[in-house]
Structure formats: structure tokens, C-alpha cells
Design a protein around this motif. Sequence first.
Motif, PDB file in Angstrom:
ATOM      1  N   SER A 246     -14.659   6.802   8.886  1.00 35.88           N
ATOM      2  CA  SER A 246     -13.666   7.175   9.885  1.00 35.88           C
ATOM      3  C   SER A 246     -12.332   6.502   9.599  1.00 35.88           C
ATOM      4  CB  SER A 246     -14.159   6.784  11.279  1.00 35.88           C
ATOM      5  OG  SER A 246     -13.162   7.016  12.245  1.00 35.88           O
ATOM      6  N   PHE A 247     -12.389   5.236   9.182  1.00 41.66           N
ATOM      7  CA  PHE A 247     -11.178   4.498   8.854  1.00 41.66           C
ATOM      8  C   PHE A 247     -11.395   3.739   7.552  1.00 41.66           C
ATOM      9  CE2 PHE A 247      -8.795   0.481   8.884  1.00 41.66           C
ATOM     10  CZ  PHE A 247      -7.500   0.982   8.905  1.00 41.66           C
ATOM     11  N   GLU A 248     -10.384   3.754   6.676  1.00 40.35           N
ATOM     12  CA  GLU A 248     -10.516   3.062   5.400  1.00 40.35           C
ATOM     13  C   GLU A 248      -9.153   2.575   4.940  1.00 40.35           C
ATOM     14  OE1 GLU A 248     -13.141   3.579   1.308  1.00 40.35           O
ATOM     15  OE2 GLU A 248     -12.696   5.335   2.542  1.00 40.35           O
ATOM     16  N   ILE A 249      -9.138   1.480   4.193  1.00 40.28           N
ATOM     17  CA  ILE A 249      -7.900   0.915   3.667  1.00 40.28           C
ATOM     18  C   ILE A 249      -7.905   0.967   2.150  1.00 40.28           C
ATOM     19  CG2 ILE A 249      -6.421  -1.132   3.530  1.00 40.28           C
ATOM     20  CD1 ILE A 249      -7.381  -2.010   6.190  1.00 40.28           C
ATOM     21  N   PHE A 250      -6.763   1.379   1.576  1.00 38.04           N
ATOM     22  CA  PHE A 250      -6.543   1.390   0.138  1.00 38.04           C
ATOM     23  C   PHE A 250      -5.269   0.603  -0.155  1.00 38.04           C
ATOM     24  CE2 PHE A 250      -9.313   4.961   0.648  1.00 38.04           C
ATOM     25  CZ  PHE A 250      -9.982   5.128  -0.567  1.00 38.04           C
ATOM     26  N   ALA A 251      -5.049   0.331  -1.432  1.00 38.01           N
ATOM     27  CA  ALA A 251      -3.797  -0.267  -1.871  1.00 38.01           C
ATOM     28  C   ALA A 251      -3.409   0.346  -3.214  1.00 38.01           C
ATOM     29  CB  ALA A 251      -3.914  -1.778  -2.000  1.00 38.01           C
ATOM     30  N   ILE A 252      -2.125   0.570  -3.384  1.00 34.45           N
ATOM     31  CA  ILE A 252      -1.610   1.092  -4.655  1.00 34.45           C
ATOM     32  C   ILE A 252      -0.464   0.198  -5.121  1.00 34.45           C
ATOM     33  CG2 ILE A 252      -0.444   3.008  -5.814  1.00 34.45           C
ATOM     34  CD1 ILE A 252      -1.857   4.924  -3.903  1.00 34.45           C
ATOM     35  N   HIS A 253      -0.628  -0.368  -6.328  1.00 32.74           N
ATOM     36  CA  HIS A 253       0.476  -1.041  -6.999  1.00 32.74           C
ATOM     37  C   HIS A 253       1.296   0.052  -7.686  1.00 32.74           C
ATOM     38  CE1 HIS A 253      -0.626  -5.320  -6.708  1.00 32.74           C
ATOM     39  NE2 HIS A 253      -1.874  -4.925  -6.800  1.00 32.74           N
ATOM     40  N   ASP A 254       2.456   0.357  -7.135  1.00 38.69           N
ATOM     41  CA  ASP A 254       3.277   1.421  -7.716  1.00 38.69           C
ATOM     42  C   ASP A 254       3.961   0.940  -8.995  1.00 38.69           C
ATOM     43  OD1 ASP A 254       3.328   3.869  -5.795  1.00 38.69           O
ATOM     44  OD2 ASP A 254       3.438   2.126  -4.480  1.00 38.69           O
ATOM     45  N   ASP A 255       4.431   1.902  -9.793  1.00 42.45           N
ATOM     46  CA  ASP A 255       4.943   1.613 -11.132  1.00 42.45           C
ATOM     47  C   ASP A 255       6.452   1.357 -11.080  1.00 42.45           C
ATOM     48  OD1 ASP A 255       5.589   1.499 -13.815  1.00 42.45           O
ATOM     49  OD2 ASP A 255       4.332   3.198 -14.383  1.00 42.45           O
ATOM     50  N   TYR A 256       6.820   0.095 -10.892  1.00 42.80           N
ATOM     51  CA  TYR A 256       8.236  -0.263 -10.798  1.00 42.80           C
ATOM     52  C   TYR A 256       8.963  -0.027 -12.120  1.00 42.80           C
ATOM     53  CZ  TYR A 256      12.488  -3.005 -10.339  1.00 42.80           C
ATOM     54  OH  TYR A 256      13.802  -3.402 -10.334  1.00 42.80           O
ATOM     55  N   GLN A 257       8.334  -0.370 -13.229  1.00 47.66           N
ATOM     56  CA  GLN A 257       8.996  -0.252 -14.519  1.00 47.66           C
ATOM     57  C   GLN A 257       9.348   1.192 -14.841  1.00 47.66           C
ATOM     58  OE1 GLN A 257      10.208  -2.753 -16.218  1.00 47.66           O
ATOM     59  NE2 GLN A 257       9.352  -4.162 -14.705  1.00 47.66           N
ATOM     60  N   SER A 258       8.480   2.118 -14.458  1.00 47.56           N
ATOM     61  CA  SER A 258       8.767   3.532 -14.673  1.00 47.56           C
ATOM     62  C   SER A 258       9.963   3.968 -13.844  1.00 47.56           C
ATOM     63  CB  SER A 258       7.541   4.372 -14.315  1.00 47.56           C
ATOM     64  OG  SER A 258       7.826   5.753 -14.391  1.00 47.56           O
TER      65      SER A 258
END
Length: 387
Positions: A246-258
Motif C-alpha cells: 500500500s505504501f513504499e519508499i524508494f530513492a534515486i540518486h539522479d545523474d548530476y554529471q549528465s
Amino acid sequence: TSRMKVAAAGAAFCRARPSFVVRPSSTMDERLVVHMDVNETLILGDEAGGDTWEESLNKIIAKQAVVRGCEEGDAAALGELSITWSDGSLFGGDAVPPLCFDFEVPAGTARMYRVEALKKAYAKRFTSDDSPGRAYRATKEAVEVALRSDDPDPRLAKGGHHVVIPAAWRLLEVLKERRATLVIRTFGSELSVVSDALEAKGTSLPEANIYKLRRRDDDMQFVSQASGDALDEGGMLRRLEESSSSFEIFAIHDDYQSWKAKAYDPRFGKPVWVGAVRARHVFFDDNIHNDPNDSIVNARLRSPDGSFRSIQGADVVKLEHYAIVRVPTVAAILDESWFVDHLAACEANVASLARGDHDFSDEDLTLANLHWVTRRLCTPQSTSKQK
């Protein structure tokens, strides 16, 4: 109490809460995916990036100050600028206009923080005695009061203040009551700070749900921190939208260098998805701008055939309070319901699309392909806004 008096003094320099705010409906059963930036959206201070907590506090106030006499992006040297505050009052005087929390600034004005010479000279010390923003010190004091905490857990409080702003915890409570996914998004190294705070609140961020984005133009690979396996863009979207929980947490390290390599072109910033998607996405970030050529969020349109493409900047800015929300962090600190209220505003605006109230120029962004409104495809409608 003294706390209430200081908060009231700070509020005198801030605009009132928008009139469009409504509370979310508890009957909505479509999955909601809320993306949250970290630095200066959820937490203050970036020691690794060179900003102390005090400097970060000054910056979030400076970002809401508006001046007249120059344009955003103005490259003039400090001594070449002849400016006033937005209401015409003396720049550096004792009388100052309210901070502007709105997405748009008044005609003929610019955000001080987006004028390079002013940002470089004053942002990190905006309310100091020798800065033109010293008259906003009451706001700074109000923010400091709102962030005070004597929690003994170092994951939740540091230096006598909250690590994560309280409005985030209010949003978390609301999301847990719905079918929702929370996605922590960052270019930096602050993820562990948020993860530790979540754990202290009894909510875990599983390692299996942490991904690193590697991007080359429109080719995206989301690499699992736990396994090293990579998902393409469609695979990552399915992970976020089709959770069995029902509820879930994710994390994304976005691509700063790009993003940096593309001169900070918003088409290569942090992706958020609209169109023929299986859930409604909303992205909160303090660096979203009302500028088609300068924003941190990359709006990605998923077509009915499953392909993806970036939306042009002119339509991205129109997604404000539909799928993206610029966060004036000062406002979110002074009002613990800020994230909840503005999420509700997004939902109300999305519902208004069913009445044809939109002016997107991109045919694929019209009601026909807003799957998160209709959950079905139909004949494209006119893009002219109906009154």
C-alpha cells in the motif's frame, strides 16, 4: 508565547497561503507517486557542498526575495546594477516587501537569487548586518523558531534544530494512509541523512529500493544499489507504480554529471513522468523555475505505445501544480501542512483537466493522454483553454 510572536513577525514578510488549497480526498484509489528533493527542500545545510546550516538558512530566504531593475540571468557586475526591491523601496533599506512564494514573480521583477551578481554577493549571508536583506531578519528568526527541536535522537535533531523539516513528516503521515509511493531524489550525498531520519521515525528505506541513475541523453539506466542490476526507464517506472505494498519508499540518486555536461538543460535533469502512466506523479523541488530553459526537473511523457520523450520547456512550466511544485522552503518550514496542502492543490488541478481547463500546446499533454485523469485513451481534445 514568544514563539508565536516571532512566527507572526516572520509571517508579516510572507505572502498568505494560496486560496486554491483543498484537502486530498481519502476516497482516491489511484496510486500516487510523490518525488521529494532533499537539499534545501527537506533538509538545510550541505557541509560537503560548502554550505553551513546558517548559510543554507540565508539562501532559502534569499531565493524568495524579488527585485526590480534587472532580469533573471542578468550577467552585469554588482556595481553596474541599479535596483530596488519589487515594490520600488530602497534596496538595503529598512522597509521591504513580502517574500514571494509564488511560482511567477510580478511583471518587471526578478528573483534576487537568479541574478548572478546578487546571488554571489549576498545569498549565503542574506540577513547579516552588511547585507541588503537584513530587514528580513524577522523571517529568519521565525524559521529558526519553527526548526527548533530538543529531540535527543541525533538522527532527528542536530544543533538544536530538526534535521528534516516537520512538514515532511506531516506529508509522510498522509501518504501512509493512501496507496502511495514516496521517492527521495537527490544529486548529492544527503540520502543517508534522510534514510536515518526515516528509520528513527519507524519507516525504513530498503537498500533494494535505492537506485543510481546513469544517463546518456535519453537512454536511462537505473542501477540497483543492492544487486547492481539495471532497469531501463520503463522498468523503473513499473517499480515505482506497481508496488504490491500500500505504501513504499524508494530513492534515486539522479545523474548530476549528465545534467552538468548538458549545461543544466532541463531536458537532462531529474526525470518525472506524465502521460500514459499508471499513477499520478508529483515532484517537489526548490529548484523548479518558471523558465522554459532553466529547471531541475525533466518532464518525461510516456506515450500509449510505451515510448518516452522529454516535453518542451514551454509546456513543462505549465505543469506547475499539476505534476511539479516549486518549493519555497521558508513557507514549508513556517507551515507544517504546506506539502499536504500543495499536493492537494495538484490533485484539484488535475481534476480540473476533466473540464478542459488547460492550455498545453503539446497535443500529447491534452486530456486525451492524461491517463492519470481519465485512465483511458480517447480522441484528442482542443488545447484551447475553456473559460
